[in-house]
Design an enzyme around this catalytic site. Structure first.
Site, PDB file in Angstrom:
ATOM      1  N   SER A 163      66.115  74.072  31.725  1.00 20.09           N
ATOM      2  CA  SER A 163      66.730  73.879  30.416  1.00 20.09           C
ATOM      3  C   SER A 163      67.100  75.249  29.835  1.00 20.09           C
ATOM      4  O   SER A 163      67.887  75.974  30.429  1.00 20.09           O
ATOM      5  CB  SER A 163      65.798  73.077  29.508  1.00 20.09           C
ATOM      6  N   HIS A 174      66.057  64.352  31.297  1.00 17.31           N
ATOM      7  CA  HIS A 174      65.709  65.753  31.117  1.00 17.31           C
ATOM      8  C   HIS A 174      64.211  65.949  31.342  1.00 17.31           C
ATOM      9  O   HIS A 174      63.394  65.148  30.878  1.00 17.31           O
ATOM     10  CB  HIS A 174      66.088  66.169  29.695  1.00 17.31           C
ATOM     11  N   GLU A 226      70.568  63.624  31.563  1.00 20.63           N
ATOM     12  CA  GLU A 226      69.765  64.567  30.801  1.00 20.63           C
ATOM     13  C   GLU A 226      69.491  64.085  29.372  1.00 20.63           C
ATOM     14  O   GLU A 226      68.379  64.194  28.866  1.00 20.63           O
ATOM     15  CB  GLU A 226      70.498  65.916  30.740  1.00 20.63           C
TER      16      GLU A 226
END
Length: 490
Positions: free
Chosen positions: A184, A408, A312
């Site tokens: 990320s 995610h 995500e």
């Protein structure tokens, strides 16, 4: 070590197969407080005797009552927040093992290097010395402050990597065989460092999981600084911000970013403005946006693997499925101010997602803009630059049994082969596949150790992409045109 000796401890019987020694909370810079609060990191002063390194050091992350995150991210109180944690199978030996340096995510405002998912046990089992690093977050780390060095959090990354070069041999690591990785915001940090002149030579391979780039413009950074100063009632200068506490800034910094309450308002803000705080294009450390830097050839001698999960952001829009179900997908994207040509091209390439409803479409689109298109653009940029090192792309497509999407953070415990760690079940279910972890983690070890994760390198014409999922009849582990569905956004 350059600053002094440290005492760690063994996780498992000393020297036994699979055991690792942990050295926690080793400072790589002085505490960023007082006169050093908004300064570039200053090397830590040497100490006498043996420093205890058996507990995690202070984190830049501060505790928030009731906060729940997908990755458990402990907040450790204290001022000396610039520290590293080292996990090694061979402490104090001249082993010259490959090294992994991991940079945590959290949108550049959250996250912690003390997560139990990052303890490096599986990597040390496989002969890799693992280092997790801390850095200043939010406004303190990345906000524009007249009179203060820019990109203080980025400077913290550089200082931590310099510490590794100077000290990792004492822990059995090879300073000439360092791989950086992150997820990320941490994945964005990896790409940022890859394209940064000041970082060249500090690492030798890279892996970016779901990279989210900052690339905050100077204009946006100055606007956010002015807004924050107004909320705090101080002059927008180093002296002005020094007059308020860290807690005061933390209480207000979220207020200066995105506004709006509806799912579409939140999505629109993320798409139009990007992250509020993160690496800034400052004309100093970062002279140009990251993709442009990669296209110029920077980092072209460093092997890179990068990829993302398929959905995500979609879990965020799930809660608005009923409301968004009343809006046709094309209209929803129009309300997000997506240009007509791009909107039509992306929808045409994502017909399967359209059949899942408008919430799924909006979630996929936002995730594609922030994460998956970054993978494509970075891979294409490196190919265009024609560097000596290869690039490999992958997708993590296995859906979470608890969340319903390949969401995610889902790939992180598989990458670390940490399926038994705290809170993994909340995102990966009660029986996550060890075979999938073996595949993902094995590819990471192969890149770290050998410089090649084990599938065909990127070619913009064919887009070979490794697909990480449970085995299924007729499904190839490598597909071509693997990122074709986001080509309209590149």
């Amino acid at each position: 070590m350059t600053a002094g000796q440290v005492r760690g401890f063994w996780w498992g019987p000393a020297g036994a197969p699979g055991s690792s020694a942990a050295f926690l909370g080793i400072p790589f810079a002085e505490a960023p407080v007082g006169a050093l609060r908004f300064a570039a990191p200053v090397p830590v002063a040497p100490w006498d005797g043996i420093r205890d390194a058996r507990e995690y050091g202070a984190t830049a992350k501060r505790a928030k009552p009731g906060e729940k995150t997908l990755i458990p991210e402990p907040a450790v109180p204290g001022e000396a927040t610039l520290n590293v944690n080292v996990f090694t199978p061979t402490p104090g030996e001249d082993a010259a093992l490959p090294v992994l340096v991991y940079i945590h995510g959290g949108g550049f405002t959250e996250g912690s290097p003390a997560s139990p998912w990052y303890d490096g046990s599986a990597f040390t089992r496989d002969g890799v010395v693992t280092v997790t690093i801390s850095y200043r977050l939010g406004f303190d780390g990345f906000g524009h402050i007249p009179g203060a060095p820019s990109n203080r959090g980025v400077r913290d990354w550089l200082a931590a990597l310099a510490w590794v070069q100077e000290n990792i041999a004492a822990f059995g690591g090879d300073p000439g065989h360092v791989t950086i990785a992150g997820q990320s915001a941490g994945g964005g940090a990896v790409l940022t460092l890859l394209g940064m002149p000041a970082a060249q030579g500090l690492f030798h391979a890279a892996w970016a999981l779901s990279p989210a780039l900052g690339d905050v413009s100077g204009e946006r950074a100055r606007t956010l600084t002015a807004k924050l100063a107004g909320l705090l009632g101080v002059d927008p200068s180093r002296d002005g911000f020094a007059g308020v506490t860290e807690a005061d800034i933390l209480a207000q910094q979220e207020s200066v970013g995105h506004t709006g309450q509806s799912p579409l308002d939140v999505a629109r803000g993320m798409l139009q403005d990007g992250l509020s705080f993160g690496p800034m294009i400052d004309g100093d450390l970062l002279a140009r946006p990251t993709i442009e830097a990669l296209r110029s050839g920077l980092g072209g001698d460093v092997p890179l693997a990068l990829g993302a999960t398929d959905d995500e952001f979609t879990m965020i829009t799930d809660g608005a499925a009923r409301v968004l179900g009343l809006v046709p997908p094309g209209v929803a994207l129009q309300q997000l101010d997506v240009p007509r040509e791009r909107r039509h091209a992306w929808l045409a390439a994502n017909a399967p997602q359209r059949r899942k409803g408008t919430a799924a479409v909006v979630g996929r689109y936002v995730g594609d803009v922030i994460f998956r298109s970054t993978v494509l653009r970075a891979a294409d940029a490196r190919a265009a630059a024609g560097g000596a090192a290869k690039t490999w792309a992958y997708r993590f497509t296995w859906p979470s049994p608890t969340i319903g999407w390949a969401c995610h953070c889902l790939d992180v415990p598989f990458w670390f082969d940490a399926l038994g760690a705290e809170s993994v079940g909340a995102i990966a279910g009660d029986a996550p596949s060890q075979a999938l972890a073996d595949a993902v983690h094995g590819a990471a070890v192969a890149l770290i150790r050998d410089g090649d994760p084990g599938w065909p390198a990127w070619d913009p014409a064919t887009q070979p992409t490794r697909v990480f999922d449970l085995p299924a009849d007729g499904r190839a582990p490598v597909v071509f045109d693997g990122y074709a569905s986001v080509r309209a956004l590149a």
